[in-house]
Design a protein around this motif. Structure first.
Motif, PDB file in Angstrom:
ATOM      1  N   CYS A 347       6.794  -4.741  17.691  1.00  0.00           N
ATOM      2  CA  CYS A 347       6.731  -4.311  19.090  1.00  0.00           C
ATOM      3  C   CYS A 347       7.676  -5.122  19.974  1.00  0.00           C
ATOM      4  N   VAL A 348       8.106  -4.504  21.083  1.00  0.00           N
ATOM      5  CA  VAL A 348       9.040  -5.185  21.986  1.00  0.00           C
ATOM      6  C   VAL A 348       8.379  -6.311  22.776  1.00  0.00           C
ATOM      7  N   ASP A 349       7.058  -6.405  22.716  1.00  0.00           N
ATOM      8  CA  ASP A 349       6.401  -7.537  23.373  1.00  0.00           C
ATOM      9  C   ASP A 349       6.412  -8.786  22.494  1.00  0.00           C
ATOM     10  N   GLY A 350       7.083  -8.685  21.331  1.00  0.00           N
ATOM     11  CA  GLY A 350       7.216  -9.844  20.444  1.00  0.00           C
ATOM     12  C   GLY A 350       6.171  -9.931  19.364  1.00  0.00           C
ATOM     13  N   THR A 351       5.305  -8.916  19.236  1.00  0.00           N
ATOM     14  CA  THR A 351       4.231  -8.993  18.254  1.00  0.00           C
ATOM     15  C   THR A 351       4.578  -8.257  16.962  1.00  0.00           C
ATOM     16  N   PHE A 352       4.016  -8.775  15.871  1.00  0.00           N
ATOM     17  CA  PHE A 352       4.202  -8.253  14.517  1.00  0.00           C
ATOM     18  C   PHE A 352       2.826  -7.880  13.966  1.00  0.00           C
ATOM     19  N   HIS A 353       2.684  -6.640  13.490  1.00  0.00           N
ATOM     20  CA  HIS A 353       1.398  -6.157  12.992  1.00  0.00           C
ATOM     21  C   HIS A 353       1.590  -5.630  11.570  1.00  0.00           C
ATOM     22  N   LYS A 354       0.708  -6.022  10.664  1.00  0.00           N
ATOM     23  CA  LYS A 354       0.715  -5.472   9.313  1.00  0.00           C
ATOM     24  C   LYS A 354      -0.685  -4.966   8.987  1.00  0.00           C
ATOM     25  N   TYR A 355      -0.761  -3.692   8.596  1.00  0.00           N
ATOM     26  CA  TYR A 355      -2.024  -3.076   8.215  1.00  0.00           C
ATOM     27  C   TYR A 355      -1.913  -2.533   6.792  1.00  0.00           C
ATOM     28  N   VAL A 356      -2.982  -2.660   6.035  1.00  0.00           N
ATOM     29  CA  VAL A 356      -3.047  -2.068   4.699  1.00  0.00           C
ATOM     30  C   VAL A 356      -3.967  -0.854   4.757  1.00  0.00           C
ATOM     31  N   PHE A 357      -3.644   0.160   3.962  1.00  0.00           N
ATOM     32  CA  PHE A 357      -4.457   1.367   3.945  1.00  0.00           C
ATOM     33  C   PHE A 357      -4.601   1.875   2.512  1.00  0.00           C
ATOM     34  N   THR A 358      -5.655   2.613   2.285  1.00  0.00           N
ATOM     35  CA  THR A 358      -5.926   3.188   0.978  1.00  0.00           C
ATOM     36  C   THR A 358      -5.922   4.713   1.091  1.00  0.00           C
ATOM     37  N   PRO A 359      -5.783   5.422  -0.032  1.00  0.00           N
ATOM     38  CA  PRO A 359      -5.720   6.892   0.029  1.00  0.00           C
ATOM     39  C   PRO A 359      -6.936   7.552   0.665  1.00  0.00           C
ATOM     40  N   ASP A 360      -8.077   6.866   0.694  1.00  0.00           N
ATOM     41  CA  ASP A 360      -9.258   7.471   1.316  1.00  0.00           C
ATOM     42  C   ASP A 360      -9.302   7.273   2.824  1.00  0.00           C
ATOM     43  N   GLY A 361      -8.247   6.637   3.394  1.00  0.00           N
ATOM     44  CA  GLY A 361      -8.148   6.527   4.848  1.00  0.00           C
ATOM     45  C   GLY A 361      -8.591   5.203   5.437  1.00  0.00           C
ATOM     46  N   ASN A 362      -9.105   4.293   4.620  1.00  0.00           N
ATOM     47  CA  ASN A 362      -9.459   2.965   5.132  1.00  0.00           C
ATOM     48  C   ASN A 362      -8.194   2.220   5.545  1.00  0.00           C
ATOM     49  N   CYS A 363      -8.230   1.587   6.713  1.00  0.00           N
ATOM     50  CA  CYS A 363      -7.057   0.901   7.245  1.00  0.00           C
ATOM     51  C   CYS A 363      -7.513  -0.385   7.928  1.00  0.00           C
ATOM     52  N   ASN A 364      -6.973  -1.506   7.491  1.00  0.00           N
ATOM     53  CA  ASN A 364      -7.408  -2.801   8.012  1.00  0.00           C
ATOM     54  C   ASN A 364      -6.203  -3.713   8.264  1.00  0.00           C
TER      55      ASN A 364
END
Length: 380
Positions: A347-364
């Motif tokens: 993001c342009v506000d300087g933040t870095f985000h990493k999310y993992v997801f599985t085929p059943d739609g879980n996202c963390n």
């Protein structure tokens, strides 16, 4: 992109393993996984920068000056006749009308010794894309294609509809030299295979009628076999076969209008991610579209044509949020296992985000950082 913390624009390299950050204070280059600063060009070297573009992980970086205190007119104007290989399309003194290619292989710390190429235009440069043998420079109504990097020669130029965002994408594959950009007709895409077009000609690209309103975002997958696009309405993302021009699938981001910032494919084209000003990054399945969510009305049966279009759309299998109305780019990270994938949002506000997801739609969320607070003492 809306400027925050002095960030003017962000761009991934061709395989999304790095990203470059054009800032009021210069340029920063980051590795994505693990997140670390790989180098920087400070304000004394390049001034404020509007755009930067990487060539894979090589020593070459294309830079367009801009912002509050650009320095490129001053830097290049002093010595280009003796040092730089220049390509000129008219005369100008504006920093935003120049593309300068920085060559870090030059050992000197003097900026003038590291600027290898200059491309100058009469109008602002809105985007730059590179591959190993070509550089693409986008203006509001024209796209230029040059050979690259040795002794650049203009190969093609294409007139376009008004393209104020400089929208285009270039396939990095060695096997396919595909370029996509907005067509002359509202809502259309133009695709050009640069390997099948005779240099010096203005061969007409073939057209895909993708949307009814203006194109707002466009992307190609790594092999160049699929093009994805969204309109200014921002509710639908449509995918097309670049050979047959057939529509492959229609993906629904949402029902409310939104401005899409970025669309990206996973490395194997199994998934697609998209970010918008709603502050949500959506993830769609492409290889197995049954993983995508459907409207509950899809089980009702036959409905009218308008409602039918809504019902038939596929919704994202997973999503996550970033700061609302904070422009960001997104891409897929390294797979941690067969059934676990990841998406990175910068993001342009300087933040870095990493999310993992599985085929059943879980996202963390797996990682969060402030990349602008990460420093490297070495220059790029």
């Amino acid at each position: 992109m809306a400027q925050q913390r002095g960030v003017n624009s962000l761009q991934f390299n061709q395989d999304q393993s790095c990203f470059c950050c054009a800032m009021e204070t210069g340029v920063r280059i980051y590795n994505v996984e693990p997140l670390m600063e790989k180098g920087h060009l400070d304000h004394e070297q390049v001034g404020s920068v509007a755009l930067c573009s990487m060539l894979h992980r090589s020593n070459l970086l294309a830079i367009v000056g801009g912002g509050v205190n650009p320095k490129f007119s001053e830097i290049s104007g002093r010595f280009w006749r003796t040092k730089l290989h220049c390509v000129r399309q008219g005369q100008t003194e504006s920093a935003g009308d120049k593309v300068l290619v920085w060559d870090d292989a030059q050992e000197s710390r003097d900026p003038k010794d590291k600027l290898a190429l200059e491309f100058t235009f009469t109008k602002p440069v809105l985007a730059v894309r590179m591959r190993h043998d070509k550089i693409i420079i986008v203006l509001k109504n024209r796209i230029y294609v040059y050979s690259f990097p040795d002794n650049p020669v203009k190969l093609f130029e294409f007139d376009t509809r008004d393209n104020p965002k400089g929208l285009c994408d270039l396939c990095p594959s060695l096997e396919k030299q595909l370029l996509v950009f907005p067509g002359h007709k509202c809502g259309s895409l133009q695709l050009v295979d640069l390997s099948n077009t005779k240099p010096g000609t203005s061969s007409a690209p073939f057209t895909i009628n993708a949307h009814q309103s203006e194109i707002a975002c466009v992307a190609l997958n790594q092999p160049g076999s699929v093009a994805a696009s969204a309109s200014r309405k921002g509710t639908l993302i449509r995918l097309f076969d670049t050979t047959t021009r057939d529509k492959l699938v229609e993906l629904r981001r949402g029902t409310d209008p939104a401005t899409l910032y970025c669309i990206n494919f996973s490395h194997d084209s199994s998934f697609l991610c998209a970010s918008s000003d709603k502050g949500t990054v959506h993830i769609f399945a492409l290889k197995d579209t049954k993983l995508n969510r459907r409207s509950a009305l899809a089980r009702v049966g036959k409905v009218g044509p308008v409602i039918g279009q809504y019902v038939d759309s596929q919704w994202s299998l997973a999503s996550f949020t970033v700061p609302a109305e904070c422009a960001c780019i997104c891409a897929f990270g390294k797979n941690t296992s067969k059934n676990v994938n990841s998406v990175i949002a910068i993001c342009v506000d300087g933040t870095f985000h990493k999310y993992v997801f599985t085929p059943d739609g879980n996202c963390n969320r797996e990682a969060f950082d402030v990349y602008l607070d990460i420093c490297d003492d070495d220059d790029f």
